[in-house]
Motif scaffolding. Structure first.
Motif, PDB file in Angstrom:
ATOM      1  N   GLY A  39      71.292 -91.753 111.296  1.00 30.05           N
ATOM      2  CA  GLY A  39      72.128 -92.337 110.335  1.00 30.05           C
ATOM      3  C   GLY A  39      73.354 -92.272 110.536  1.00 30.05           C
ATOM      4  N   ILE A  93      60.224 -84.795 112.544  1.00 29.38           N
ATOM      5  CA  ILE A  93      60.441 -86.263 112.226  1.00 29.38           C
ATOM      6  C   ILE A  93      61.904 -86.479 112.883  1.00 29.38           C
ATOM      7  N   SER A 130      71.208 -93.001 102.776  1.00 24.24           N
ATOM      8  CA  SER A 130      70.181 -92.634 103.543  1.00 24.24           C
ATOM      9  C   SER A 130      69.311 -91.709 102.424  1.00 24.24           C
ATOM     10  N   SER A 173      60.905 -79.929 103.952  1.00 29.93           N
ATOM     11  CA  SER A 173      61.286 -80.099 105.412  1.00 29.93           C
ATOM     12  C   SER A 173      62.644 -79.168 105.535  1.00 29.93           C
ATOM     13  N   PHE A 179      64.885 -78.898 101.748  1.00 31.93           N
ATOM     14  CA  PHE A 179      64.846 -80.182 101.302  1.00 31.93           C
ATOM     15  C   PHE A 179      63.547 -80.926 100.912  1.00 31.93           C
ATOM     16  N   ALA A 198      61.388 -84.454  99.869  1.00 32.86           N
ATOM     17  CA  ALA A 198      61.205 -85.774  99.822  1.00 32.86           C
ATOM     18  C   ALA A 198      60.093 -86.436 100.172  1.00 32.86           C
ATOM     19  N   TYR A 199      59.544 -87.285  99.159  1.00 35.78           N
ATOM     20  CA  TYR A 199      58.265 -87.944  99.145  1.00 35.78           C
ATOM     21  C   TYR A 199      57.187 -86.554  99.053  1.00 35.78           C
ATOM     22  N   ALA A 249      65.144 -89.170 112.930  1.00 34.37           N
ATOM     23  CA  ALA A 249      65.712 -90.090 112.242  1.00 34.37           C
ATOM     24  C   ALA A 249      67.272 -90.142 112.543  1.00 34.37           C
ATOM     25  N   LYS A 294      72.347 -94.983 106.017  1.00 37.71           N
ATOM     26  CA  LYS A 294      71.303 -95.593 106.800  1.00 37.71           C
ATOM     27  C   LYS A 294      72.178 -96.327 108.078  1.00 37.71           C
TER      28      LYS A 294
HETATM   29  C1  HEM Z   1      65.779 -82.772 106.053  1.00 34.76           C
HETATM   30  C2  HEM Z   1      66.307 -84.053 105.561  1.00 34.76           C
HETATM   31  C3  HEM Z   1      66.128 -85.167 105.937  1.00 34.76           C
HETATM   32  C4  HEM Z   1      66.903 -86.029 106.352  1.00 34.76           C
HETATM   33  C5  HEM Z   1      68.545 -85.676 106.976  1.00 34.76           C
HETATM   34  C6  HEM Z   1      66.211 -87.390 106.783  1.00 34.76           C
HETATM   35  C7  HEM Z   1      66.967 -88.540 107.413  1.00 34.76           C
HETATM   36  C8  HEM Z   1      66.446 -89.719 107.502  1.00 34.76           C
HETATM   37  C9  HEM Z   1      67.126 -90.953 108.193  1.00 34.76           C
HETATM   38  C10 HEM Z   1      68.464 -90.855 108.389  1.00 34.76           C
HETATM   39  C11 HEM Z   1      66.246 -91.939 107.967  1.00 34.76           C
HETATM   40  C12 HEM Z   1      66.427 -93.329 108.389  1.00 34.76           C
HETATM   41  C13 HEM Z   1      66.460 -94.229 107.022  1.00 34.76           C
HETATM   42  C14 HEM Z   1      67.239 -93.890 106.019  1.00 34.76           C
HETATM   43  O1  HEM Z   1      68.481 -93.529 106.725  1.00 34.76           O
HETATM   44  O2  HEM Z   1      67.063 -93.761 104.749  1.00 34.76           O
HETATM   45  C15 HEM Z   1      65.032 -91.381 107.197  1.00 34.76           C
HETATM   46  C16 HEM Z   1      63.753 -92.078 107.251  1.00 34.76           C
HETATM   47  C17 HEM Z   1      62.703 -91.682 106.725  1.00 34.76           C
HETATM   48  N1  HEM Z   1      62.348 -90.293 106.170  1.00 34.76           N
HETATM   49 FE1  HEM Z   1      63.808 -88.993 106.194  1.00 34.76          FE
HETATM   50  N2  HEM Z   1      65.194 -87.348 106.261  1.00 34.76           N
HETATM   51  C18 HEM Z   1      64.930 -86.026 105.800  1.00 34.76           C
HETATM   52  C19 HEM Z   1      63.767 -85.511 105.130  1.00 34.76           C
HETATM   53  C20 HEM Z   1      62.562 -86.236 105.217  1.00 34.76           C
HETATM   54  C21 HEM Z   1      61.197 -85.697 104.571  1.00 34.76           C
HETATM   55  C22 HEM Z   1      60.907 -84.416 103.918  1.00 34.76           C
HETATM   56  C23 HEM Z   1      60.362 -86.813 104.443  1.00 34.76           C
HETATM   57  C24 HEM Z   1      58.868 -86.698 103.918  1.00 34.76           C
HETATM   58  C25 HEM Z   1      57.959 -87.091 104.747  1.00 34.76           C
HETATM   59  C26 HEM Z   1      61.103 -87.849 105.010  1.00 34.76           C
HETATM   60  C27 HEM Z   1      60.423 -89.062 105.308  1.00 34.76           C
HETATM   61  C28 HEM Z   1      61.218 -90.249 105.770  1.00 34.76           C
HETATM   62  C29 HEM Z   1      60.561 -91.970 105.802  1.00 34.76           C
HETATM   63  C30 HEM Z   1      59.207 -92.032 105.353  1.00 34.76           C
HETATM   64  C31 HEM Z   1      61.378 -92.444 106.460  1.00 34.76           C
HETATM   65  C32 HEM Z   1      61.326 -93.908 106.662  1.00 34.76           C
HETATM   66  C33 HEM Z   1      61.368 -94.650 105.213  1.00 34.76           C
HETATM   67  C34 HEM Z   1      62.930 -94.863 104.742  1.00 34.76           C
HETATM   68  O3  HEM Z   1      63.686 -95.574 105.646  1.00 34.76           O
HETATM   69  O4  HEM Z   1      62.950 -94.376 103.517  1.00 34.76           O
HETATM   70  N3  HEM Z   1      62.132 -87.673 105.498  1.00 34.76           N
HETATM   71  N4  HEM Z   1      65.081 -90.133 107.289  1.00 34.76           N
END
Ligand code: HEM
Length: 149
Positions: free
Chosen positions: A144, A140, A53, A89, A82, A84-85, A142, A41
């Motif tokens: 990290g 989306i 993360s 993606s 990949f 998640a939830y 994000a 994170k």
């Molecule tokens: C392809 C792979 C993915 C990567 C590299 C990725 C990366 C990240 C990163 C860096 C964050 C910031 C918070 C943290 O580091 O945990 C985050 C948050 C978040 N991601 Fe992803 N993500 C991915 C796929 C997804 C998918 C498929 C979903 C489904 C909806 C998702 C939903 C979320 C949500 C809801 C958050 C905010 C809540 C939290 O902090 O867990 N992500 N993601």
């Protein structure tokens, strides 16, 4: 029979020469080593609250090659489809330390399976990685801490 043997020897010799050339070219470019990459994170790496993360499981095998100018070319594997939830993606684009990485589709199936960038670094190296992820139709974003060990 003697003629056939001579012919075969020629083929083996040629193959050996081609293989030797390949090895030389490879060595001149610098050795490729396998490293471990972990996505934390943002801002947590090296702190008391260091935590992986949710996207870390999407990060695959990482290869590092040293360039002649002392920088490194880093290739980080990505997991296709990949989940998640409950949502599947794929990666769209990645910015590493402010620079757009090169996206790779090594198996040519229209989904990125690695990204590549050039950096000067000492291991372990923390980089800031910003991901644009395509989940269904919705992208989306994000960020990290990407650490190359
Ligand atoms: C392809 C792979 C993915 C990567 C590299 C990725 C990366 C990240 C990163 C860096 C964050 C910031 C918070 C943290 O580091 O945990 C985050 C948050 C978040 N991601 Fe992803 N993500 C991915 C796929 C997804 C998918 C498929 C979903 C489904 C909806 C998702 C939903 C979320 C949500 C809801 C958050 C905010 C809540 C939290 O902090 O867990 N992500 N993601």
């Amino acid at each position: 029979m003697k003629k056939l043997f001579k012919k075969l020897t020629g083929v083996v010799l040629a193959a050996t020469m081609i293989m030797a050339m390949g090895v030389t070219a490879f060595a001149a470019d610098g050795d490729v080593t396998t490293h471990r990459a972990v996505l934390y994170k943002e801002g947590t790496y090296g702190t008391d609250s260091q935590v992986e993360s949710m996207g870390n499981d999407a990060i695959g095998e990482t290869h590092v090659q040293e360039n002649s100018d002392g920088t490194f070319t880093v290739t980080v594997g990505l997991v296709e489809d990949f989940k998640a939830y409950g949502i599947t993606s794929n990666m769209k684009s990645i910015i590493v330390n402010g620079v757009l990485a090169t996206m790779l589709d090594q198996n040519n199936n229209g989904k990125y399976d690695a990204f590549q960038f050039k950096e000067s670094m000492a291991f372990p190296q923390k980089l800031t990685a910003s991901f644009t992820i395509k989940a269904s139709l919705m992208p989306i974003k994000a960020t990290g801490d990407l650490v190359i060990y």
